[in-house]
Write a protein that holds these residues in place. Structure first.
Motif, PDB file in Angstrom:
ATOM      1  N   TRP A 204      -6.587  33.176  29.858  1.00 34.31           N
ATOM      2  CA  TRP A 204      -6.649  31.717  29.853  1.00 34.31           C
ATOM      3  C   TRP A 204      -8.026  31.196  30.212  1.00 34.31           C
ATOM      4  N   ARG A 205      -8.724  31.911  31.083  1.00 28.89           N
ATOM      5  CA  ARG A 205     -10.098  31.515  31.385  1.00 28.89           C
ATOM      6  C   ARG A 205     -10.948  31.574  30.126  1.00 28.89           C
ATOM      7  N   ARG A 206     -10.757  32.646  29.349  1.00 30.00           N
ATOM      8  CA  ARG A 206     -11.520  32.814  28.113  1.00 30.00           C
ATOM      9  C   ARG A 206     -11.075  31.828  27.029  1.00 30.00           C
ATOM     10  N   THR A 207      -9.758  31.687  26.865  1.00 28.39           N
ATOM     11  CA  THR A 207      -9.233  30.797  25.832  1.00 28.39           C
ATOM     12  C   THR A 207      -9.600  29.344  26.110  1.00 28.39           C
ATOM     13  N   ASN A 208      -9.587  28.975  27.382  1.00 27.28           N
ATOM     14  CA  ASN A 208      -9.909  27.590  27.764  1.00 27.28           C
ATOM     15  C   ASN A 208     -11.401  27.343  27.903  1.00 27.28           C
ATOM     16  N   MET A 209     -12.205  28.390  27.680  1.00 32.82           N
ATOM     17  CA  MET A 209     -13.664  28.273  27.783  1.00 32.82           C
ATOM     18  C   MET A 209     -14.082  27.797  29.180  1.00 32.82           C
ATOM     19  N   CYS A 210     -13.610  28.548  30.172  1.00 33.74           N
ATOM     20  CA  CYS A 210     -13.907  28.231  31.569  1.00 33.74           C
ATOM     21  C   CYS A 210     -15.042  29.114  32.081  1.00 33.74           C
ATOM     22  N   ALA A 211     -15.627  28.710  33.183  1.00 36.27           N
ATOM     23  CA  ALA A 211     -16.658  29.519  33.836  1.00 36.27           C
ATOM     24  C   ALA A 211     -16.043  30.810  34.367  1.00 36.27           C
ATOM     25  N   GLN A 212     -16.890  31.757  34.697  1.00 35.81           N
ATOM     26  CA  GLN A 212     -16.412  33.041  35.198  1.00 35.81           C
ATOM     27  C   GLN A 212     -15.656  32.885  36.512  1.00 35.81           C
ATOM     28  N   GLU A 213     -16.180  32.045  37.391  1.00 35.53           N
ATOM     29  CA  GLU A 213     -15.587  31.857  38.705  1.00 35.53           C
ATOM     30  C   GLU A 213     -14.894  30.492  38.774  1.00 35.53           C
ATOM     31  N   PRO A 214     -13.823  30.375  39.568  1.00 30.51           N
ATOM     32  CA  PRO A 214     -13.163  29.074  39.726  1.00 30.51           C
ATOM     33  C   PRO A 214     -14.103  28.061  40.352  1.00 30.51           C
ATOM     34  N   ASP A 215     -13.934  26.791  39.995  1.00 26.88           N
ATOM     35  CA  ASP A 215     -14.840  25.776  40.512  1.00 26.88           C
ATOM     36  C   ASP A 215     -14.364  25.173  41.824  1.00 26.88           C
ATOM     37  N   HIS A 216     -13.081  25.353  42.162  1.00 26.36           N
ATOM     38  CA  HIS A 216     -12.643  24.919  43.477  1.00 26.36           C
ATOM     39  C   HIS A 216     -11.289  25.530  43.800  1.00 26.36           C
ATOM     40  N   THR A 217     -10.858  25.338  45.010  1.00 26.06           N
ATOM     41  CA  THR A 217      -9.540  25.784  45.435  1.00 26.06           C
ATOM     42  C   THR A 217      -8.731  24.564  45.851  1.00 26.06           C
ATOM     43  N   GLU A 218      -7.420  24.669  45.732  1.00 30.37           N
ATOM     44  CA  GLU A 218      -6.548  23.602  46.182  1.00 30.37           C
ATOM     45  C   GLU A 218      -5.238  24.212  46.644  1.00 30.37           C
ATOM     46  N   THR A 219      -4.400  23.411  47.248  1.00 30.82           N
ATOM     47  CA  THR A 219      -3.145  23.897  47.788  1.00 30.82           C
ATOM     48  C   THR A 219      -1.983  23.424  46.929  1.00 30.82           C
ATOM     49  N   LEU A 220      -1.131  24.341  46.559  1.00 35.29           N
ATOM     50  CA  LEU A 220       0.097  24.004  45.847  1.00 35.29           C
ATOM     51  C   LEU A 220       1.207  24.877  46.414  1.00 35.29           C
ATOM     52  N   ASN A 221       2.283  24.234  46.816  1.00 35.93           N
ATOM     53  CA  ASN A 221       3.436  24.961  47.343  1.00 35.93           C
ATOM     54  C   ASN A 221       3.088  25.777  48.581  1.00 35.93           C
ATOM     55  N   GLY A 222       2.099  25.315  49.318  1.00 35.06           N
ATOM     56  CA  GLY A 222       1.701  26.011  50.530  1.00 35.06           C
ATOM     57  C   GLY A 222       0.762  27.176  50.308  1.00 35.06           C
ATOM     58  N   HIS A 223       0.412  27.462  49.066  1.00 33.42           N
ATOM     59  CA  HIS A 223      -0.487  28.567  48.750  1.00 33.42           C
ATOM     60  C   HIS A 223      -1.878  28.038  48.387  1.00 33.42           C
ATOM     61  N   THR A 224      -2.889  28.817  48.703  1.00 35.43           N
ATOM     62  CA  THR A 224      -4.239  28.488  48.250  1.00 35.43           C
ATOM     63  C   THR A 224      -4.400  28.964  46.819  1.00 35.43           C
ATOM     64  N   CYS A 225      -4.803  28.059  45.956  1.00 35.56           N
ATOM     65  CA  CYS A 225      -4.862  28.350  44.530  1.00 35.56           C
ATOM     66  C   CYS A 225      -6.296  28.245  44.025  1.00 35.56           C
ATOM     67  N   LEU A 226      -6.701  29.247  43.257  1.00 38.07           N
ATOM     68  CA  LEU A 226      -7.992  29.218  42.580  1.00 38.07           C
ATOM     69  C   LEU A 226      -7.837  28.383  41.320  1.00 38.07           C
ATOM     70  N   THR A 227      -8.743  27.420  41.110  1.00 36.43           N
ATOM     71  CA  THR A 227      -8.572  26.485  40.003  1.00 36.43           C
ATOM     72  C   THR A 227      -9.845  26.368  39.176  1.00 36.43           C
ATOM     73  N   TRP A 228      -9.681  26.549  37.882  1.00 33.92           N
ATOM     74  CA  TRP A 228     -10.743  26.297  36.910  1.00 33.92           C
ATOM     75  C   TRP A 228     -10.405  24.946  36.273  1.00 33.92           C
ATOM     76  N   SER A 229     -11.056  23.884  36.712  1.00 36.21           N
ATOM     77  CA  SER A 229     -10.673  22.540  36.255  1.00 36.21           C
ATOM     78  C   SER A 229     -11.761  21.855  35.435  1.00 36.21           C
ATOM     79  N   THR A 230     -12.868  22.558  35.211  1.00 36.02           N
ATOM     80  CA  THR A 230     -13.958  21.959  34.433  1.00 36.02           C
ATOM     81  C   THR A 230     -14.226  22.780  33.169  1.00 36.02           C
ATOM     82  N   CYS A 231     -13.165  23.308  32.586  1.00 35.60           N
ATOM     83  CA  CYS A 231     -13.300  24.135  31.386  1.00 35.60           C
ATOM     84  C   CYS A 231     -13.720  23.273  30.195  1.00 35.60           C
ATOM     85  N   GLN A 232     -14.461  23.880  29.276  1.00 36.44           N
ATOM     86  CA  GLN A 232     -14.958  23.133  28.117  1.00 36.44           C
ATOM     87  C   GLN A 232     -13.824  22.582  27.255  1.00 36.44           C
TER      88      GLN A 232
END
Length: 288
Positions: A204-232
């Motif tokens: 999905w990182r490749r298909t969505n044309m995202c950077a290699q590393e996540p751009d930020h982390t956020e919390t969902l369901n009490g878990h820390t989540c790696l998020t790629w939110s600035t994909c091309q």
């Protein structure tokens, strides 16, 4: 008597356009809907008025489960009732899914299921999401990859497609929220040689044309989540991790569906919100 008869007739005419959820859709726990020699089940949320178009949550059961299982699962029912969504539960042949290769039997079946559901329920086609556990999770991945025009996002748990570097998704980018445990020894969390979990969502990182590393982390369901939110592509990828095994964390489906409804619609990317999605207060996990 004539007046009562007239009033009764008017009442019938006035209610002619109202669908009765109890009687018009015999696809629930006690009776499956048949479709091309296969079956699926559906359940509307509590307190639905029978008219308002419903967002859809497609739930793919795990290996050797069946379409009844999601309709009996308290976590799944909580998710659809809390988010006013229609639950659709296809059933795999021999209680498994054909997700290994493209041009399989199950993606066309899922398309046919949605078309049949649309004849029985008023649905919001811009807000159809897929989730699943284990083999069902991998099936959600396959649908997203090969029928991305059907769903606005996927919310799978504990199962991916293998050999992701050799897979291309013909229907393009997809919004993804995936959860997986480091101690999963049934459908292992993919890790890089140096132990990085980022490769678990490499497709999905490749298909969505995202950077290699996540751009930020956020919390969902009490878990820390790696998020790629600035994909091309405008889509986003989220990878949520926990320290347990082959499970669906408690609250995952409800919270992921809530976030998806807020952010994802078919044909659009994820949009930024002024406030971050709230963390679940109960992060206790249990098996699905």
């Amino acid at each position: 008597m004539k007046l009562l008869s007239i009033l009764g007739a008017l009442a019938l005419i006035g209610n002619a356009g109202v669908i009765s959820p109890a009687n018009a859709h015999p696809c629930g726990l006690d009776a499956a809907c048949s479709l091309d020699n296969r079956v699926y089940r559906a359940k509307a949320p509590e307190n639905w008025d029978g008219v308002t178009p419903l967002p859809v949550l497609i739930h793919f059961h795990g290996w050797k489960r069946d379409s009844k299982h999601p309709l009996k699962n308290p976590k799944v029912l909580k998710a659809i009732n809390g988010n006013s969504a229609l639950l659709v539960a296809p059933e795999g042949l021999r209680r498994t899914w054909d997700f290994w290769e493209r041009n399989n039997r199950d993606v066309p079946f899922v398309r046919a299921v949605i078309e049949d559901v649309a004849k029985r329920f008023p649905i919001d086609r811009s807000r159809i999401y897929a989730t699943g556990f284990s083999y069902g999770s991998a099936m959600a991945w396959r649908v997203a990859c090969d029928a991305g025009d059907l769903v606005a996002g996927i919310l799978p748990a504990a199962g991916t497609l293998y050999r992701q570097d050799g897979i291309d998704c013909p229907t393009g980018p997809m919004n993804v929220m995936h959860v997986h445990g480091f101690k999963d020894n049934v459908m292992d969390l993919p890790l890089s040689p140096d132990g990085s979990p980022n490769v678990a969502v490499e497709l999905w990182r490749r298909t969505n044309m995202c950077a290699q590393e996540p751009d930020h982390t956020e919390t969902l369901n009490g878990h820390t989540c790696l998020t790629w939110s600035t994909c091309q592509s405008g889509k986003e990828v989220m990878l949520c991790l926990h320290e347990r095994g082959h499970i669906v964390p408690k609250g995952w489906i409800s919270n992921a569906l809530k976030r998806a409804l807020e952010r994802y619609q078919l044909g659009e990317g994820a949009f930024s919100r002024a406030d971050e999605p709230s963390a679940a207060t109960d992060s206790t996990s249990q098996s699905n």
